[in-house]
Design a protein around this motif. Structure first.
Motif, PDB file in Angstrom:
ATOM      1  N   ILE A  24       0.851  -1.186   0.000  1.00  0.00           N
ATOM      2  CA  ILE A  24       0.000   0.000   0.000  1.00  0.00           C
ATOM      3  C   ILE A  24       0.889   1.239   0.000  1.00  0.00           C
ATOM      4  O   ILE A  24       2.032   1.193   0.426  1.00  0.00           O
ATOM      5  N   GLY A  25       0.346   2.341  -0.479  1.00  0.00           N
ATOM      6  CA  GLY A  25       1.089   3.593  -0.516  1.00  0.00           C
ATOM      7  C   GLY A  25       1.160   4.142  -1.930  1.00  0.00           C
ATOM      8  O   GLY A  25       0.523   3.626  -2.851  1.00  0.00           O
ATOM      9  N   ASP A  26       1.957   5.178  -2.085  1.00  0.00           N
ATOM     10  CA  ASP A  26       2.140   5.807  -3.396  1.00  0.00           C
ATOM     11  C   ASP A  26       3.196   5.016  -4.157  1.00  0.00           C
ATOM     12  O   ASP A  26       4.333   5.469  -4.349  1.00  0.00           O
ATOM     13  N   ILE A  27       2.827   3.811  -4.558  1.00  0.00           N
ATOM     14  CA  ILE A  27       3.785   2.874  -5.155  1.00  0.00           C
ATOM     15  C   ILE A  27       4.432   3.444  -6.414  1.00  0.00           C
ATOM     16  O   ILE A  27       5.605   3.175  -6.700  1.00  0.00           O
ATOM     17  N   GLU A  28       3.692   4.247  -7.154  1.00  0.00           N
ATOM     18  CA  GLU A  28       4.221   4.801  -8.407  1.00  0.00           C
ATOM     19  C   GLU A  28       5.402   5.736  -8.181  1.00  0.00           C
ATOM     20  O   GLU A  28       6.151   6.035  -9.120  1.00  0.00           O
ATOM     21  N   LEU A  82       3.296  -4.433   2.837  1.00  0.00           N
ATOM     22  CA  LEU A  82       4.358  -3.454   3.029  1.00  0.00           C
ATOM     23  C   LEU A  82       3.797  -2.074   2.742  1.00  0.00           C
ATOM     24  O   LEU A  82       3.277  -1.825   1.661  1.00  0.00           O
ATOM     25  N   ALA A  83       3.888  -1.183   3.711  1.00  0.00           N
ATOM     26  CA  ALA A  83       3.490   0.207   3.509  1.00  0.00           C
ATOM     27  C   ALA A  83       4.709   0.951   2.974  1.00  0.00           C
ATOM     28  O   ALA A  83       5.675   1.193   3.699  1.00  0.00           O
ATOM     29  N   LEU A  84       4.674   1.281   1.679  1.00  0.00           N
ATOM     30  CA  LEU A  84       5.827   1.851   0.979  1.00  0.00           C
ATOM     31  C   LEU A  84       5.470   3.216   0.407  1.00  0.00           C
ATOM     32  O   LEU A  84       4.463   3.353  -0.276  1.00  0.00           O
ATOM     33  N   SER A  85       6.335   4.189   0.668  1.00  0.00           N
ATOM     34  CA  SER A  85       6.017   5.568   0.283  1.00  0.00           C
ATOM     35  C   SER A  85       4.600   5.872   0.756  1.00  0.00           C
ATOM     36  O   SER A  85       3.780   6.404   0.009  1.00  0.00           O
TER      37      SER A  85
END
Length: 246
Positions: free
Chosen positions: A105-109, A136-139
């Motif tokens: 989840i998150g702003d993966i782009e 995984l919470a990424l960005s």
């Protein structure tokens, strides 16, 4: 009796969220560069994921990289991205062995394209697993997530496909990145800090918090089991009184 033996398997939290904090301080205590702490933190991730599988936790969400982390020194951010890429590539087989589904989840782009590609590939390879979902919470930023959900709803209202009185908690939750994940019952933060740092703000309205002084590279499944035992000693009332629950 160890903490694992004290766990009531009939009262497990379905979803545990963790803020993995203290890698930099751990490395400093060892006289090493901060990146060494991040590398050692990967060992903790592996042990905690296996610990969750061991006792039957269905959902585990790890705060791996926040939007604020982009402001760290470039060399540290670059190193973190490389650790992410290498870990995903190395651990996909282990995730399948443990029947763990990988999610993000998150702003993966906003991540480097190589990270995005490897992440998508690993999620595809583990999509069939059903024992535990590792997110995984990424960005990731809870404020970013809430704002994005608000914009989606506002756009629907503007296009006359949604009426204002149709906006409910359930509708709002359906616009979040965690739409297919239950809200966490337990949130663990390592390293002695007592804040939630823009993490799952909507989802943690009724979450039990557990703070430990253990730095993330030293956090192992015995510490996880201790947190679960502590959680199981609490009375979760959701606004009611004890007599109503009993």
């Amino acid at each position: 009796m160890g903490f694992k033996e004290q766990i009531d398997v009939n009262r497990l939290p379905k979803h545990i969220a963790i803020i993995m904090d203290g890698n930099g301080r751990w490395a400093k205590n060892q006289g090493k560069m901060r990146i060494f702490g991040h590398e050692q933190g990967v060992l903790s991730v592996k042990d905690i994921v296996e610990g969750c599988v061991d006792v039957g936790i269905e959902f585990l969400t790890l705060y791996a990289f926040s939007t604020e982390n982009w402001h760290r020194p470039k060399e540290e951010v670059d190193a973190l991205m490389q650790i992410l890429i290498s870990t995903i590539n190395k651990e996909t087989e282990t995730l399948n062995k443990n029947k763990v589904k990988l999610n993000a989840i998150g702003d993966i782009e906003s991540l480097p394209q190589e990270c995005i590609d490897d992440l998508n590939e690993a999620m595809g390879k583990t999509a069939h697993n059903t024992k535990c979902t590792l997110t995984l919470a990424l960005s990731y930023s809870a404020k970013w997530e809430i704002l994005a959900a608000t914009k989606k709803i506002a756009q629907s209202v503007k296009e006359n496909t949604l009426q204002v009185d149709q906006i409910t908690e359930e509708l709002f939750a359906s616009k979040l990145t965690t739409v297919n994940i239950p809200d966490p019952e337990l949130m663990i933060r390592t390293s002695g800090e007592h804040r939630i740092s823009n993490y799952l703000l909507w989802q943690m309205a009724y979450t039990e918090f557990y703070f430990t002084d253990v730095l993330w590279p030293d956090f192992r499944r015995k510490d996880l089991f201790e947190a679960i035992v502590d959680y199981q000693k609490r009375e979760r009332r959701f606004g009611k009184i004890s007599e109503q629950l009993n």
